[in-house]
Design a protein around this motif. Structure first.
Motif, PDB file in Angstrom:
ATOM      1  N   LYS A   1       1.398  -1.485   0.452  1.00 18.31           N
ATOM      2  CA  LYS A   1      -0.516   0.193  -0.243  1.00 18.31           C
ATOM      3  C   LYS A   1       0.653   1.166   0.162  1.00 18.31           C
ATOM      4  CE  LYS A   1      -4.315   0.558   2.326  1.00 18.31           C
ATOM      5  NZ  LYS A   1      -5.083   0.897   2.991  1.00 18.31           N
ATOM      6  N   SER A   2       0.528   2.384  -0.203  1.00 20.59           N
ATOM      7  CA  SER A   2       1.165   3.368  -0.330  1.00 20.59           C
ATOM      8  C   SER A   2       0.198   4.534  -0.068  1.00 20.59           C
ATOM      9  CB  SER A   2       2.338   3.333  -1.941  1.00 20.59           C
ATOM     10  OG  SER A   2       1.771   3.993  -2.991  1.00 20.59           O
ATOM     11  N   THR A   3       1.089   5.659   0.511  1.00 18.49           N
ATOM     12  CA  THR A   3       0.255   6.718   0.172  1.00 18.49           C
ATOM     13  C   THR A   3       0.926   7.677  -0.434  1.00 18.49           C
ATOM     14  OG1 THR A   3       1.497   7.126   2.446  1.00 18.49           O
ATOM     15  CG2 THR A   3      -0.913   6.278   2.563  1.00 18.49           C
ATOM     16  N   VAL A   9       6.075  10.060  -0.038  1.00 25.65           N
ATOM     17  CA  VAL A   9       5.324   9.153  -0.625  1.00 25.65           C
ATOM     18  C   VAL A   9       6.668   7.806   0.431  1.00 25.65           C
ATOM     19  CG1 VAL A   9       5.798   7.795  -2.879  1.00 25.65           C
ATOM     20  CG2 VAL A   9       5.641  10.390  -2.948  1.00 25.65           C
ATOM     21  N   LEU A  10       4.693   7.232   0.620  1.00 25.58           N
ATOM     22  CA  LEU A  10       5.392   6.128   1.640  1.00 25.58           C
ATOM     23  C   LEU A  10       4.827   5.002   1.414  1.00 25.58           C
ATOM     24  CD1 LEU A  10       6.353   6.073   4.501  1.00 25.58           C
ATOM     25  CD2 LEU A  10       4.223   6.705   5.568  1.00 25.58           C
ATOM     26  N   SER A  11       6.039   3.998   1.521  1.00 26.78           N
ATOM     27  CA  SER A  11       5.516   2.365   0.390  1.00 26.78           C
ATOM     28  C   SER A  11       5.724   2.183   2.119  1.00 26.78           C
ATOM     29  CB  SER A  11       5.762   2.583  -0.766  1.00 26.78           C
ATOM     30  OG  SER A  11       6.957   2.213  -0.902  1.00 26.78           O
ATOM     31  N   ILE A  12       4.770   0.831   1.872  1.00 24.75           N
ATOM     32  CA  ILE A  12       4.597  -0.430   3.274  1.00 24.75           C
ATOM     33  C   ILE A  12       4.831  -1.749   2.653  1.00 24.75           C
ATOM     34  CG2 ILE A  12       2.934  -1.295   4.868  1.00 24.75           C
ATOM     35  CD1 ILE A  12       2.211   1.294   6.054  1.00 24.75           C
ATOM     36  N   GLN A  13       5.043  -2.248   2.304  1.00 22.60           N
ATOM     37  CA  GLN A  13       5.730  -3.584   1.744  1.00 22.60           C
ATOM     38  C   GLN A  13       5.493  -4.998   2.731  1.00 22.60           C
ATOM     39  OE1 GLN A  13       8.885  -2.550  -0.861  1.00 22.60           O
ATOM     40  NE2 GLN A  13       7.878  -4.142  -2.705  1.00 22.60           N
ATOM     41  N   LEU A  14       5.188  -5.735   2.605  1.00 16.80           N
ATOM     42  CA  LEU A  14       5.245  -7.271   2.904  1.00 16.80           C
ATOM     43  C   LEU A  14       5.912  -8.231   1.699  1.00 16.80           C
ATOM     44  CD1 LEU A  14       1.765  -8.344   4.261  1.00 16.80           C
ATOM     45  CD2 LEU A  14       3.913  -7.986   5.832  1.00 16.80           C
ATOM     46  N   LEU A  24       8.556  -4.045   5.487  1.00 14.89           N
ATOM     47  CA  LEU A  24       9.296  -3.060   5.039  1.00 14.89           C
ATOM     48  C   LEU A  24       8.386  -1.491   5.028  1.00 14.89           C
ATOM     49  CD1 LEU A  24      12.523  -2.347   3.402  1.00 14.89           C
ATOM     50  CD2 LEU A  24      11.099  -2.796   1.428  1.00 14.89           C
ATOM     51  N   ILE A  25       8.864  -0.837   5.550  1.00 13.89           N
ATOM     52  CA  ILE A  25       8.508   0.754   5.220  1.00 13.89           C
ATOM     53  C   ILE A  25       9.491   1.230   4.953  1.00 13.89           C
ATOM     54  CG2 ILE A  25       7.469   2.333   6.261  1.00 13.89           C
ATOM     55  CD1 ILE A  25       6.711   0.904   8.617  1.00 13.89           C
ATOM     56  N   SER A  26       9.382   1.663   4.011  1.00 13.83           N
ATOM     57  CA  SER A  26      10.505   3.005   2.837  1.00 13.83           C
ATOM     58  C   SER A  26       9.906   4.596   2.641  1.00 13.83           C
ATOM     59  CB  SER A  26      10.803   2.224   1.839  1.00 13.83           C
ATOM     60  OG  SER A  26       9.777   2.004   0.949  1.00 13.83           O
ATOM     61  N   ARG A  27      10.141   5.292   2.668  1.00 12.06           N
ATOM     62  CA  ARG A  27      10.559   6.233   2.207  1.00 12.06           C
ATOM     63  C   ARG A  27      11.144   6.847   1.149  1.00 12.06           C
ATOM     64  NH1 ARG A  27       9.635  10.305   6.914  1.00 12.06           N
ATOM     65  NH2 ARG A  27       9.835  13.026   5.379  1.00 12.06           N
TER      66      ARG A  27
END
Ligand code: ADP
Length: 269
Positions: A1-3, A9-14, A24-27
């Motif tokens: 999901k990304s906002t 820009v923030l993405s959160i991935q499993l 994994l949370i990356s910006r």
């Protein structure tokens, strides 16, 4: 999901990790860097635009203070030059305030029924006084419909297109203001027979402080913010700005409003 918003820009991935899954949370900072560069450029531009007239006014004041014997004609000459520079700064600050109002999502955007024929008559009067007989000016009202919108914002957007047409059209040229209605949209356009614009500049014209010819813009009293203001005001009305131009022949700037904004004029109700 990304906002995704303007600044972050923030993405959160499993992601699978052995028998487990890790979060994994990356910006993405490219967007942040882009915004920061734009902010820095803007501050540098504003400082530069203000420092030039301030330096000139400071210089003239110094002359007035230092000179022991100044006759009245000389004094008046320096005062007039300072007056011009002060006007230039006032104009710039007024445009900056307008732009910041239009860019802010918190500013109320009140809408009303705008009497387009009346607004265009007003713009024509302003244009006549700005041109002071140097151009042939015409108004074509191919529709009597009104617009649902904010009158101050529309006046400012249309006014900037009209004053540009006058400022970038040599004496003797022709300028036509037009309001037309099509099935899909209502279009306000300003057509001039002026200097025109090379195609490579067109996509950048609505950027703040972007000018094709700096000296001509300044000489004619431009702040470099007119089209940025017009673009923002139109976007708030879900309208688009179209630019067509032939170098050396002239340009047409059109503000295209969706048909749902067109309403019957009060007189015909
Ligand atoms: P400015 O105060 O410099 O006119 P604008 O944002 O209104 O700032 O316009 C940006 C640039 O676009 C101008 O400097 C000029 O080079 C170009 N431009 C705008 N309108 C016209 C026009 N009608 N004809 C030719 N060039 C234009």
């Amino acid at each position: 999901k990304s906002t995704r918003n303007r600044e972050l820009v923030l993405s959160i991935q499993l992601i699978p990790f052995g028998d487990e899954q890790k979060l994994l949370i990356s910006r993405d900072i490219t967007q942040l860097e882009r915004v920061e560069t734009m902010r820095r450029d803007f501050v540098a531009n504003v400082s530069h635009e203000l420092s030039t007239p301030l330096t000139v006014v400071g210089g003239f004041l110094e002359t007035l203070v230092d000179m022991e014997h100044l006759d009245e004609t000389q004094t008046r000459h320096y005062l007039n030059l300072m007056f011009d520079q002060t006007n230039r700064m006032q104009h710039l600050v007024k445009d900056l305030l307008m732009l910041s109002k239009l860019e802010s999502t918190h500013t109320a955007h009140r809408e009303e029924k705008v009497d387009v024929p009346h607004l265009l008559q007003d713009l024509l009067k302003d244009a006549l006084s700005l041109s002071s007989g140097r151009h042939r000016l015409r108004l074509n009202l191919a529709s009597e419909r009104w617009l649902l919108g904010n009158e101050d914002e529309l006046r400012s957007a249309f006014g900037n297109l009209v004053s540009n047409a006058i400022r970038y059209t040599p004496d003797g040229g022709e300028i036509v203001l037009q309001w037309e209605e099509w099935e899909e949209e209502g279009v306000f356009s300003v057509q001039d027979s002026g200097v025109g614009i090379e195609p490579q500049h067109i996509p950048r014209l609505t950027e703040r402080f972007y000018r094709v010819d700096r000296s001509r813009s300044r000489e004619t009293g431009g702040t470099g913010l007119g089209l940025a203001i017009a673009k923002h005001a139109l976007t708030r009305h879900q309208a688009r700005l179209e630019i067509e131009s032939t170098p050396g022949k002239g340009s047409t700037f059109s503000a295209c409003f969706p048909a749902r904004r067109l309403i019957a004029g009060e007189a015909s109700n």
